[in-house]
Design a protein around this motif. Sequence first.
Motif, PDB file in Angstrom:
ATOM      1  N   ALA A 143     -13.067  19.587  -4.897  1.00 37.28           N
ATOM      2  CA  ALA A 143     -11.998  20.095  -4.031  1.00 37.28           C
ATOM      3  C   ALA A 143     -12.577  20.598  -2.716  1.00 37.28           C
ATOM      4  CB  ALA A 143     -11.231  21.209  -4.736  1.00 37.28           C
ATOM      5  N   VAL A 144     -13.762  21.160  -2.759  1.00 41.10           N
ATOM      6  CA  VAL A 144     -14.540  21.488  -1.567  1.00 41.10           C
ATOM      7  C   VAL A 144     -15.889  20.818  -1.751  1.00 41.10           C
ATOM      8  CG1 VAL A 144     -15.661  23.296  -0.207  1.00 41.10           C
ATOM      9  CG2 VAL A 144     -13.391  23.695  -1.155  1.00 41.10           C
ATOM     10  N   ASN A 254     -22.805  33.539 -10.480  1.00 41.12           N
ATOM     11  CA  ASN A 254     -23.667  33.530  -9.299  1.00 41.12           C
ATOM     12  C   ASN A 254     -22.841  33.556  -8.013  1.00 41.12           C
ATOM     13  OD1 ASN A 254     -26.332  33.602 -10.354  1.00 41.12           O
ATOM     14  ND2 ASN A 254     -26.163  31.453 -10.951  1.00 41.12           N
ATOM     15  N   PHE A 255     -21.691  32.889  -8.035  1.00 42.19           N
ATOM     16  CA  PHE A 255     -20.792  32.941  -6.881  1.00 42.19           C
ATOM     17  C   PHE A 255     -20.312  34.365  -6.646  1.00 42.19           C
ATOM     18  CE2 PHE A 255     -16.275  32.211  -5.320  1.00 42.19           C
ATOM     19  CZ  PHE A 255     -16.633  31.881  -4.020  1.00 42.19           C
ATOM     20  N   GLU A 256     -19.892  35.039  -7.704  1.00 41.20           N
ATOM     21  CA  GLU A 256     -19.404  36.411  -7.579  1.00 41.20           C
ATOM     22  C   GLU A 256     -20.474  37.359  -7.065  1.00 41.20           C
ATOM     23  OE1 GLU A 256     -17.885  37.759 -11.297  1.00 41.20           O
ATOM     24  OE2 GLU A 256     -16.064  36.554 -11.202  1.00 41.20           O
ATOM     25  N   SER A 257     -21.696  37.210  -7.556  1.00 43.85           N
ATOM     26  CA  SER A 257     -22.726  38.211  -7.285  1.00 43.85           C
ATOM     27  C   SER A 257     -23.498  37.980  -6.005  1.00 43.85           C
ATOM     28  CB  SER A 257     -23.696  38.289  -8.472  1.00 43.85           C
ATOM     29  OG  SER A 257     -24.233  37.016  -8.769  1.00 43.85           O
ATOM     30  N   LEU A 258     -23.506  36.750  -5.475  1.00 46.25           N
ATOM     31  CA  LEU A 258     -24.314  36.461  -4.290  1.00 46.25           C
ATOM     32  C   LEU A 258     -23.518  36.269  -3.004  1.00 46.25           C
ATOM     33  CD1 LEU A 258     -27.050  33.975  -5.601  1.00 46.25           C
ATOM     34  CD2 LEU A 258     -27.380  36.324  -4.824  1.00 46.25           C
ATOM     35  N   ARG A 259     -22.224  35.989  -3.112  1.00 48.19           N
ATOM     36  CA  ARG A 259     -21.486  35.546  -1.929  1.00 48.19           C
ATOM     37  C   ARG A 259     -21.382  36.589  -0.827  1.00 48.19           C
ATOM     38  NH1 ARG A 259     -16.106  35.075  -5.562  1.00 48.19           N
ATOM     39  NH2 ARG A 259     -15.868  37.281  -6.010  1.00 48.19           N
ATOM     40  N   GLY A 260     -21.579  37.859  -1.143  1.00 46.62           N
ATOM     41  CA  GLY A 260     -21.499  38.878  -0.104  1.00 46.62           C
ATOM     42  C   GLY A 260     -22.841  39.397   0.350  1.00 46.62           C
ATOM     43  N   GLU A 261     -23.940  38.739  -0.053  1.00 43.81           N
ATOM     44  CA  GLU A 261     -25.268  39.258   0.254  1.00 43.81           C
ATOM     45  C   GLU A 261     -25.764  38.784   1.618  1.00 43.81           C
ATOM     46  OE1 GLU A 261     -26.858  41.469  -1.239  1.00 43.81           O
ATOM     47  OE2 GLU A 261     -26.003  41.575  -3.258  1.00 43.81           O
ATOM     48  N   GLU A 262     -26.459  39.679   2.305  1.00 38.54           N
ATOM     49  CA  GLU A 262     -27.087  39.350   3.585  1.00 38.54           C
ATOM     50  C   GLU A 262     -28.529  38.915   3.363  1.00 38.54           C
ATOM     51  OE1 GLU A 262     -26.290  43.263   5.395  1.00 38.54           O
ATOM     52  OE2 GLU A 262     -25.242  42.136   6.955  1.00 38.54           O
ATOM     53  N   GLY A 263     -29.084  38.264   4.379  1.00 48.13           N
ATOM     54  CA  GLY A 263     -30.504  37.951   4.388  1.00 48.13           C
ATOM     55  C   GLY A 263     -30.922  36.804   3.516  1.00 48.13           C
ATOM     56  N   LEU A 264     -29.978  35.988   3.072  1.00 42.10           N
ATOM     57  CA  LEU A 264     -30.316  34.848   2.237  1.00 42.10           C
ATOM     58  C   LEU A 264     -30.297  33.553   3.049  1.00 42.10           C
ATOM     59  CD1 LEU A 264     -28.285  35.549  -1.033  1.00 42.10           C
ATOM     60  CD2 LEU A 264     -30.749  35.817  -0.692  1.00 42.10           C
ATOM     61  N   PRO A 265     -31.074  32.568   2.630  1.00 39.42           N
ATOM     62  CA  PRO A 265     -30.963  31.228   3.228  1.00 39.42           C
ATOM     63  C   PRO A 265     -29.643  30.595   2.802  1.00 39.42           C
ATOM     64  CG  PRO A 265     -32.370  31.168   1.301  1.00 39.42           C
ATOM     65  CD  PRO A 265     -32.047  32.626   1.541  1.00 39.42           C
ATOM     66  N   PRO A 266     -29.357  29.378   3.230  1.00 42.63           N
ATOM     67  CA  PRO A 266     -28.126  28.714   2.772  1.00 42.63           C
ATOM     68  C   PRO A 266     -28.038  28.678   1.242  1.00 42.63           C
ATOM     69  CG  PRO A 266     -29.093  27.482   4.581  1.00 42.63           C
ATOM     70  CD  PRO A 266     -30.080  28.548   4.224  1.00 42.63           C
ATOM     71  N   VAL A 267     -26.831  28.940   0.741  1.00 42.33           N
ATOM     72  CA  VAL A 267     -26.590  28.936  -0.705  1.00 42.33           C
ATOM     73  C   VAL A 267     -25.503  27.914  -1.015  1.00 42.33           C
ATOM     74  CG1 VAL A 267     -25.996  30.271  -2.746  1.00 42.33           C
ATOM     75  CG2 VAL A 267     -27.149  31.394  -0.827  1.00 42.33           C
ATOM     76  N   PRO A 277      -8.697  34.391  -9.542  1.00 40.90           N
ATOM     77  CA  PRO A 277      -9.302  35.151  -8.442  1.00 40.90           C
ATOM     78  C   PRO A 277     -10.445  34.408  -7.754  1.00 40.90           C
ATOM     79  CG  PRO A 277      -8.871  36.612 -10.289  1.00 40.90           C
ATOM     80  CD  PRO A 277      -8.622  35.223 -10.785  1.00 40.90           C
ATOM     81  N   ASN A 278     -11.336  33.806  -8.525  1.00 36.82           N
ATOM     82  CA  ASN A 278     -12.434  33.057  -7.908  1.00 36.82           C
ATOM     83  C   ASN A 278     -11.928  31.797  -7.215  1.00 36.82           C
ATOM     84  OD1 ASN A 278     -15.152  34.278  -8.224  1.00 36.82           O
ATOM     85  ND2 ASN A 278     -14.561  34.336 -10.381  1.00 36.82           N
ATOM     86  N   ALA A 279     -10.916  31.164  -7.787  1.00 39.29           N
ATOM     87  CA  ALA A 279     -10.329  29.988  -7.137  1.00 39.29           C
ATOM     88  C   ALA A 279      -9.755  30.368  -5.768  1.00 39.29           C
ATOM     89  CB  ALA A 279      -9.247  29.388  -8.023  1.00 39.29           C
ATOM     90  N   ARG A 280      -9.055  31.513  -5.714  1.00 42.74           N
ATOM     91  CA  ARG A 280      -8.490  31.941  -4.432  1.00 42.74           C
ATOM     92  C   ARG A 280      -9.590  32.204  -3.415  1.00 42.74           C
ATOM     93  NH1 ARG A 280      -4.753  34.759  -7.853  1.00 42.74           N
ATOM     94  NH2 ARG A 280      -5.992  36.681  -7.738  1.00 42.74           N
ATOM     95  N   TYR A 281     -10.682  32.831  -3.842  1.00 39.93           N
ATOM     96  CA  TYR A 281     -11.759  33.119  -2.914  1.00 39.93           C
ATOM     97  C   TYR A 281     -12.438  31.854  -2.412  1.00 39.93           C
ATOM     98  CZ  TYR A 281     -12.087  38.126  -2.410  1.00 39.93           C
ATOM     99  OH  TYR A 281     -11.859  39.413  -2.032  1.00 39.93           O
ATOM    100  N   ALA A 282     -12.446  30.826  -3.233  1.00 40.27           N
ATOM    101  CA  ALA A 282     -13.036  29.556  -2.817  1.00 40.27           C
ATOM    102  C   ALA A 282     -12.036  28.680  -2.072  1.00 40.27           C
ATOM    103  CB  ALA A 282     -13.564  28.807  -4.033  1.00 40.27           C
ATOM    104  N   GLY A 287      -9.321  25.509 -11.922  1.00 36.32           N
ATOM    105  CA  GLY A 287      -9.728  24.268 -12.560  1.00 36.32           C
ATOM    106  C   GLY A 287     -10.421  23.298 -11.628  1.00 36.32           C
ATOM    107  N   ASP A 288     -10.349  23.547 -10.318  1.00 39.71           N
ATOM    108  CA  ASP A 288     -11.018  22.670  -9.356  1.00 39.71           C
ATOM    109  C   ASP A 288     -12.533  22.838  -9.431  1.00 39.71           C
ATOM    110  OD1 ASP A 288      -8.745  21.490  -8.349  1.00 39.71           O
ATOM    111  OD2 ASP A 288      -8.626  22.746  -6.555  1.00 39.71           O
ATOM    112  N   ARG A 289     -13.229  21.800  -8.992  1.00 40.54           N
ATOM    113  CA  ARG A 289     -14.687  21.818  -8.937  1.00 40.54           C
ATOM    114  C   ARG A 289     -15.115  21.869  -7.473  1.00 40.54           C
ATOM    115  NH1 ARG A 289     -16.131  17.642 -13.889  1.00 40.54           N
ATOM    116  NH2 ARG A 289     -14.358  18.262 -15.180  1.00 40.54           N
TER     117      ARG A 289
END
Length: 310
Positions: A143-144, A254-267, A277-282, A287-289
């Motif tokens: 889906a993305v 991993n999406f929940e715990s890393l998506r707001g972190e600074e100082g990381l390379p591309p994830v 909730p995670n679907a809305r954030y994405a 059910g989408d991939r």
Amino acid sequence: MLRGRVVDFASVMPIDPECQPCLESLVRQVAALSTELPGLRLEAERAGLRIVGECAGSRTLEPTHVSTRFLREIRRITGVADPFAARKAQEIALAHAIFSRMSHGETEDLGSLLRLAVAGNGIDFFRSIHEMEADLGRLPPFAVDHTSRIEELLLRARKPVVVLADNAGELVFDLPLLGALAMRGLPLVLGVKGAPSQNDLTLQELGHVAPSPYPFHVVSSGTDAVGTQLGEVSPAFRGLLEGASLIIAKGMANFESLRGEEGLPPVAYCFIAKCAPNARYAGVSKGDRVVLLSEGGVGAWLSPPGDASR
């Protein structure tokens, strides 16, 4: 299709009201897996539910923080270090059985390998083998889909590419991707949990999933925390993540715990959106991939032209 879309959000996702029943269900499941003694199970369940209730509606905690807290408390009460041990063994066997019955082409196409890897995120011992085989056999489009931009980053990669493993059985479907990345000559690292954490992969299960020697380095996160919480991982593991060319993060935790972190390379977040909730954030439907690349900002991702995004 949206182009040049940037999504930005606070450093953590507030715990959605929809998360509470899911967390409560996990508490009951862990308590039941930890002990057959009714009194001890009730004590563990009450302690876990109390933690969920105290954290409900928090704007400073993620669901991964809450589940880490009650998993540790249930372990303390019951004395059972790995309540998911039997389930992990069953899921690994199930993943091998399904994978062996699938038809695999000799392709190193990144998109196909990512679709297979994300499909593995759907491995669940409580689903029927026929349902999972049908699901894995269709490998629908994302889906993305930021595969083309990920390919660009891989072509330029000089520092390590770090793949963050998710569920133990899921790694069976990650191995073709890992093998193809290793064949490119990339410095490749597989990050695993430092201690039992739900049904996630640890060093103990790795040998049951893949034969050694591995075409990648294996590094422990140094913690039992759910997801990849930078405040919990070892300094060496955090340094590895911060110094990578690219991080490929499997699964919603991993999406929940890393998506707001600074100082990381591309994830590159690779997962099935299993909850609303995670679907809305994405920006997708439940059910989408997705293969969602975050780069250049706190919890922000840009949809490059030509990628299929919502």
